[in-house]
Scaffold this motif. Structure first.
Motif, mmCIF file in Angstrom:
data_model
loop_
_atom_site.group_PDB
_atom_site.id
_atom_site.type_symbol
_atom_site.label_atom_id
_atom_site.label_comp_id
_atom_site.label_asym_id
_atom_site.label_seq_id
_atom_site.Cartn_x
_atom_site.Cartn_y
_atom_site.Cartn_z
ATOM 1 N N GLY A 15 0.790 -1.218 0.000
ATOM 2 C CA GLY A 15 0.000 0.000 0.000
ATOM 3 C C GLY A 15 0.823 1.268 0.000
ATOM 4 N N GLY A 16 2.111 1.126 0.191
ATOM 5 C CA GLY A 16 2.991 2.286 0.240
ATOM 6 C C GLY A 16 3.402 2.781 -1.133
ATOM 7 N N SER A 17 4.268 3.784 -1.124
ATOM 8 C CA SER A 17 4.721 4.426 -2.366
ATOM 9 C C SER A 17 6.233 4.548 -2.396
ATOM 10 N N LEU A 18 6.752 4.556 -3.609
ATOM 11 C CA LEU A 18 8.166 4.824 -3.854
ATOM 12 C C LEU A 18 8.278 5.624 -5.144
ATOM 13 N N ARG A 19 9.334 6.392 -5.247
ATOM 14 C CA ARG A 19 9.617 7.126 -6.479
ATOM 15 C C ARG A 19 11.026 6.781 -6.939
ATOM 16 N N LEU A 20 11.097 6.193 -8.117
ATOM 17 C CA LEU A 20 12.390 5.849 -8.694
ATOM 18 C C LEU A 20 12.851 6.972 -9.619
ATOM 19 N N SER A 21 14.151 7.172 -9.646
ATOM 20 C CA SER A 21 14.745 8.171 -10.525
ATOM 21 C C SER A 21 15.861 7.529 -11.335
ATOM 22 N N CYS A 22 16.054 8.039 -12.528
ATOM 23 C CA CYS A 22 17.142 7.560 -13.384
ATOM 24 C C CYS A 22 17.690 8.748 -14.154
ATOM 25 N N ALA A 23 18.980 8.951 -14.035
ATOM 26 C CA ALA A 23 19.636 10.053 -14.742
ATOM 27 C C ALA A 23 20.633 9.497 -15.739
ATOM 28 N N ALA A 24 20.526 9.969 -16.964
ATOM 29 C CA ALA A 24 21.441 9.538 -18.022
ATOM 30 C C ALA A 24 22.522 10.590 -18.215
ATOM 31 N N SER A 25 23.734 10.117 -18.432
ATOM 32 C CA SER A 25 24.847 11.034 -18.676
ATOM 33 C C SER A 25 25.810 10.414 -19.687
ATOM 34 N N GLY A 26 26.715 11.239 -20.166
ATOM 35 C CA GLY A 26 27.677 10.762 -21.157
ATOM 36 C C GLY A 26 27.312 11.263 -22.534
ATOM 37 N N SER A 27 27.503 10.415 -23.524
ATOM 38 C CA SER A 27 27.255 10.781 -24.925
ATOM 39 C C SER A 27 25.770 10.627 -25.248
ATOM 40 N N ILE A 28 25.006 11.609 -24.792
ATOM 41 C CA ILE A 28 23.553 11.575 -24.947
ATOM 42 C C ILE A 28 23.144 12.434 -26.140
ATOM 43 N N PHE A 29 22.394 11.829 -27.063
ATOM 44 C CA PHE A 29 21.889 12.563 -28.220
ATOM 45 C C PHE A 29 20.426 12.207 -28.424
ATOM 46 N N ASN A 30 19.570 13.176 -28.292
ATOM 47 C CA ASN A 30 18.158 13.018 -28.628
ATOM 48 C C ASN A 30 17.572 11.686 -28.160
ATOM 49 N N ILE A 31 17.286 11.614 -26.880
ATOM 50 C CA ILE A 31 16.658 10.407 -26.332
ATOM 51 C C ILE A 31 15.235 10.317 -26.855
ATOM 52 N N ARG A 32 14.938 9.238 -27.554
ATOM 53 C CA ARG A 32 13.596 9.051 -28.111
ATOM 54 C C ARG A 32 12.649 8.444 -27.077
ATOM 55 N N THR A 33 13.121 7.399 -26.435
ATOM 56 C CA THR A 33 12.272 6.667 -25.505
ATOM 57 C C THR A 33 13.014 6.437 -24.196
ATOM 58 N N MET A 34 12.310 6.620 -23.102
ATOM 59 C CA MET A 34 12.821 6.268 -21.774
ATOM 60 C C MET A 34 11.804 5.324 -21.156
ATOM 61 N N ALA A 35 12.288 4.341 -20.446
ATOM 62 C CA ALA A 35 11.373 3.323 -19.935
ATOM 63 C C ALA A 35 11.891 2.723 -18.643
ATOM 64 N N TRP A 36 10.976 2.077 -17.948
ATOM 65 C CA TRP A 36 11.296 1.276 -16.779
ATOM 66 C C TRP A 36 10.861 -0.159 -17.055
ATOM 67 N N TYR A 37 11.734 -1.085 -16.748
ATOM 68 C CA TYR A 37 11.447 -2.513 -16.802
ATOM 69 C C TYR A 37 11.656 -3.063 -15.399
ATOM 70 N N ARG A 38 11.171 -4.265 -15.187
ATOM 71 C CA ARG A 38 11.444 -4.916 -13.911
ATOM 72 C C ARG A 38 11.625 -6.414 -14.118
ATOM 73 N N GLN A 39 12.340 -7.003 -13.189
ATOM 74 C CA GLN A 39 12.564 -8.450 -13.243
ATOM 75 C C GLN A 39 12.476 -9.014 -11.837
ATOM 76 N N ALA A 40 11.511 -9.880 -11.644
ATOM 77 C CA ALA A 40 11.334 -10.557 -10.365
ATOM 78 C C ALA A 40 12.119 -11.860 -10.398
ATOM 79 N N PRO A 41 12.464 -12.402 -9.241
ATOM 80 C CA PRO A 41 13.216 -13.658 -9.200
ATOM 81 C C PRO A 41 12.509 -14.771 -9.956
ATOM 82 N N GLY A 42 13.241 -15.427 -10.840
ATOM 83 C CA GLY A 42 12.676 -16.540 -11.584
ATOM 84 C C GLY A 42 11.774 -16.152 -12.731
ATOM 85 N N LYS A 43 11.677 -14.849 -12.996
ATOM 86 C CA LYS A 43 10.801 -14.387 -14.074
ATOM 87 C C LYS A 43 11.595 -13.590 -15.097
#
Length: 116
Positions: A15-43
Motif C-alpha cells: 500500500g505504500g509508495s516509492l519514487r524511482l529516478s534515473c539520470a542519463a549522462s555521457g554521450s547523450i543525443f536526442n533520447i527518443r524513448t525512456m522506460a522502466w522494466y522490472r525483473q522478479a526472481p525466476g521471471k
C-alpha cells in the motif's frame, strides 16, 4: 559511452509508495524513448512503463492507475512514481533509454521490495 544511474528503490509496506529516478549522462543525443522494466526472481524482464519524446506514455496493464512515468528532458532523467504497491511488485527495476540513433542502454537496476 552512456551511464544510467538509478535511485529510489528500497523496502516499503504493501500500500505504500516509492519514487524511482534515473539520470542519463555521457554521450547523450536526442533520447527518443525512456522506460522502466522490472525483473522478479525466476521471471523474465518485463516492461513497466515507457515515455516517448513527445510525452506519450504506455503502461503494462497491471501498473495502470498505480504507476506514473515522467521525464525531464533538460536533465535527461526519467522517474517512476509507484503507488499502492503490492508484494508482487517486488523486483529489480531497470531504467532503459533509446536514442534517435537506435542506440540503447540499461541501468544497473534498483531493488524494490514490498513486504510487511
Amino acid at each position: 559511452q552512456v551511464q544510467l544511474v538509478e535511485s529510489g528503490g528500497g523496502l516499503v509496506q504493501p500500500g505504500g509508495s516509492l519514487r524511482l529516478s534515473c539520470a542519463a549522462s555521457g554521450s547523450i543525443f536526442n533520447i527518443r524513448t525512456m522506460a522502466w522494466y522490472r525483473q522478479a526472481p525466476g521471471k523474465e524482464r518485463e516492461l513497466v512503463a515507457r515515455i516517448l519524446s513527445d510525452g506519450r506514455t504506455n503502461y503494462a496493464d497491471s501498473m495502470k492507475g498505480r504507476f506514473t512515468i515522467s521525464r525531464d528532458k533538460a536533465k535527461n532523467s526519467v522517474y517512476l512514481q509507484m503507488n499502492s504497491l503490492k508484494p508482487e511488485d517486488t523486483a529489480v527495476y531497470y531504467c532503459w533509454i533509446m536514442m534517435d540513433t537506435g542506440f540503447n542502454s540499461w541501468g544497473q537496476g534498483t531493488q524494490v521490495t514490498v513486504s510487511s
